[in-house]
Design a protein around this motif. Structure first.
Motif, short mmCIF file in Angstrom:
data_model
loop_
_atom_site.label_atom_id
_atom_site.label_comp_id
_atom_site.label_asym_id
_atom_site.label_seq_id
_atom_site.Cartn_x
_atom_site.Cartn_y
_atom_site.Cartn_z
N THR A 63 -10.13 10.40 17.40
CA THR A 63 -10.13 10.79 18.82
C THR A 63 -9.03 12.11 19.12
O THR A 63 -9.64 12.94 19.92
N ALA A 64 -8.05 11.74 18.55
CA ALA A 64 -6.92 13.19 19.10
C ALA A 64 -7.19 14.41 18.04
O ALA A 64 -8.11 14.45 17.13
N ASP A 65 -6.83 15.31 18.71
CA ASP A 65 -6.89 16.81 18.15
C ASP A 65 -5.39 17.20 17.50
O ASP A 65 -4.51 17.17 18.42
N PHE A 66 -5.28 17.54 16.21
CA PHE A 66 -3.92 18.11 15.98
C PHE A 66 -4.03 19.56 15.55
O PHE A 66 -4.87 19.99 14.82
N PRO A 67 -3.35 20.25 16.00
CA PRO A 67 -3.34 21.67 15.74
C PRO A 67 -3.00 21.85 14.05
O PRO A 67 -3.52 22.98 13.48
N GLU A 68 -2.24 20.89 13.49
CA GLU A 68 -1.68 21.21 12.27
C GLU A 68 -2.77 20.93 11.07
O GLU A 68 -2.58 21.48 9.95
N GLN A 69 -3.59 20.03 11.43
CA GLN A 69 -4.65 19.45 10.41
C GLN A 69 -5.80 18.97 11.20
O GLN A 69 -5.74 18.45 12.21
N PRO A 70 -7.15 18.93 10.37
CA PRO A 70 -7.86 18.25 11.06
C PRO A 70 -7.91 16.61 11.14
O PRO A 70 -7.60 16.00 10.13
N ASN A 71 -8.14 16.11 12.26
CA ASN A 71 -8.09 14.62 12.45
C ASN A 71 -9.44 14.05 11.88
O ASN A 71 -10.13 13.66 12.82
N MET A 72 -9.31 13.85 10.67
CA MET A 72 -10.58 13.29 10.22
C MET A 72 -10.57 12.30 8.88
O MET A 72 -9.71 12.58 8.18
N LEU A 73 -11.53 11.44 8.66
CA LEU A 73 -11.28 10.74 7.31
C LEU A 73 -12.47 11.06 6.42
O LEU A 73 -13.73 11.35 7.00
N VAL A 91 0.90 -1.07 0.14
CA VAL A 91 -0.03 -0.02 -0.03
C VAL A 91 0.75 1.12 -0.03
O VAL A 91 1.92 1.44 0.96
N PRO A 92 0.67 2.26 -1.00
CA PRO A 92 1.53 3.37 -0.94
C PRO A 92 1.15 4.24 0.27
O PRO A 92 0.03 4.36 0.62
N LEU A 93 2.32 4.52 0.95
CA LEU A 93 2.35 5.46 2.29
C LEU A 93 2.57 6.83 2.00
O LEU A 93 3.49 6.90 1.19
N ALA A 94 2.08 7.87 2.56
CA ALA A 94 2.28 9.01 2.54
C ALA A 94 3.22 9.59 3.82
O ALA A 94 2.79 9.13 5.05
N ALA A 95 4.09 10.43 3.64
CA ALA A 95 4.81 10.94 4.58
C ALA A 95 3.95 11.87 5.77
O ALA A 95 3.04 12.47 5.38
N SER A 96 4.25 11.84 6.96
CA SER A 96 3.82 12.74 7.92
C SER A 96 4.88 13.04 9.09
O SER A 96 5.15 12.04 9.60
N SER A 97 4.70 14.30 9.40
CA SER A 97 5.49 14.68 10.64
C SER A 97 4.68 14.54 11.94
O SER A 97 5.43 14.57 13.00
N LEU A 98 3.39 14.19 11.88
CA LEU A 98 2.70 14.04 13.33
C LEU A 98 3.31 13.12 14.03
O LEU A 98 3.59 11.90 13.72
N GLN A 99 3.43 13.43 15.13
CA GLN A 99 4.17 12.44 16.26
C GLN A 99 2.79 11.54 16.88
O GLN A 99 2.33 11.76 17.92
N ALA A 100 2.18 10.85 16.03
CA ALA A 100 0.96 10.08 16.59
C ALA A 100 0.76 8.97 15.66
O ALA A 100 1.34 8.80 14.49
N GLU A 101 0.24 7.86 16.02
CA GLU A 101 -0.41 6.59 15.22
C GLU A 101 -1.59 7.34 14.45
O GLU A 101 -2.88 7.09 14.99
#
Length: 413
Positions: A223-233, A179-189
């Protein structure tokens, strides 16, 4: 009418996010609730509410149920799905295929078999609800094809049942192979094993949003909140126009869990017509001692009608120079052929099987996502048989039967 779904995985994917997004896109929450209750989970409740993620509205889903501490096996979950009266056959098969992805990954990372693997988080009630709920929602919405954006997994470390691990967690990484993965600097799963299994099963392609006539959009909150981007699908559902033959199949058939792996091996060969049997046998033993994966002797007829042997060696590429030296030193060859080959292989591992006469080692081979082969080596069976006045074949028959099934055992004689 068949529909197409696009999974916009900006902040990864998890089971609860997917189910929430599908409900938000139009899936009937009451129908999903009834389906889950029919699995023998009458106290399970789905609760949803609107939340804001970086100022954007999304649906947040929670699975409410009494506390439990049981770790289920795959066959327990399969039995629960099969017994559910409010789930149609297509949704059942889809759910079982998603669970199979997780089972194969968990078995590999824990060094056990599909029969014995525990499901930990995935065996928990909320994850069962997520996977089965998604399967019911997908089929009820008429979605028969799907693709997704490259999937970010996050970074850093998390704590799971087995301690601290790097992101992606071991099972998640196994599932996401291919599966192609996208880079992310967020320190989270960002992507969980459940989410990885769902997207692995549903998506047959990964890339940007294709041409699509959108009919509904669902937003599922994490569940988590990220200031950088909305945590949603975000899931976009609609008509893609004429679909090719492969896209007209049932989505449960799109991506059957695959276990075939591949790697590269070095193949070294030489023709010998002036070596004694003892010399060749000695060379073969030294090649195995030096790390050869396999060595074969192939009879051949060489020039001038002389009988000979093709000595063929399969080895890890990094050992090819070492094995060349062995062949030149301990056989009369003055030249050999070598090449790098791509190899397809089935996952295998050494396991131990408990019998009334002690434990015996065996090889477990995963033939497909739904089938495995157990092989007890003849030498090991002979040693145990000699100690207990049994036949090697009966020892093998019993031990292999125990490993494949806890229910059908044939007593040795």
């Amino acid at each position: 009418m068949a529909k197409f779904a696009y999974f916009d995985c900006l902040s990864g994917i998890a089971g609860d996010m997917t189910l929430a997004a599908l409900i938000d896109a139009g899936a009937d929450q009451e129908q999903i609730q009834a389906a889950l209750c029919s699995m023998g989970l009458p106290e399970l409740k789905l609760e949803t509410q609107d939340v804001k993620k970086c100022g954007f509205r999304a649906l947040y889903l929670q699975v409410k149920h009494p506390p439990e501490h049981a770790h289920r096996h795959l066959h327990h979950i399969t039995e629960m799905i099969d017994s559910a009266g409010e789930i149609d056959d297509q949704a059942k098969e889809l759910a079982k295929s998603i669970f199979q992805h997780v089972a194969v990954a968990e078995a590999k990372v824990h060094g056990t078999t599909l029969r014995k693997v525990h499901f930990h988080e995935v065996g928990a009630i909320d994850s069962i609800a997520d996977i089965v709920g998604v399967s019911v929602a997908i089929t009820s919405l008429g979605i028969t094809a799907a693709m997704a954006s490259p999937v970010p997994v996050g970074s850093g470390q998390i704590v799971i049942d087995h301690g601290r691990v790097s992101v992606p967690a071991p099972a998640t990484a196994e599932i996401l192979q291919g599966v192609p993965l996208a880079a992310s600097s967020l320190q989270a799963e960002l992507t969980t094993p459940t989410g990885a299994a769902i997207i692995k099963q549903l998506a047959t392609d990964f890339g940007p949003l294709p041409p699509l006539q959108i009919e509904s959009i669902g937003y599922g909150a994490g569940t988590a909140d990220f200031p950088e981007q909305p945590n949603m699908l975000r899931i976009l559902i609609g008509q893609r126009g004429e679909l090719d033959t492969s896209e007209q199949q049932s989505i449960s058939e799109f991506r059957q869990p695959t276990v075939i792996q591949s790697d590269s091996v070095a193949v070294l060969e030489t023709n010998l017509d002036d070596a004694s049997g003892e010399q060749i046998a000695d060379c073969v033993n030294r090649l195995f001692d030096a790390g050869a994966l396999d060595v074969t002797q192939i009879p051949c007829i060489m020039k001038k009608g002389r009988p000979g042997v093709v000595l063929s060696v399969i080895a890890p590429p990094e050992l090819s120079s070492k094995l060349e030296t062995v062949m030149f030193r301990f056989s009369p060859t003055i030249g050999l052929r070598k090449r790098i080959c791509q190899r397809s292989l089935l996952p295998r591992q050494t396991i131990t099987i408990d019998t009334p006469w002690g434990t015996i080692p065996a090889k477990s081979v995963q033939i497909s996502a739904h089938e495995q082969r157990i092989k007890v080596e003849h030498d090991d069976a002979c040693r145990m048989a000699d100690q207990h006045d049994l036949t090697p074949e009966s020892i093998r028959h019993y031990a292999e039967g125990v490993a494949l099934s806890d229910n059908e055992r044939v007593e040795p004689v």
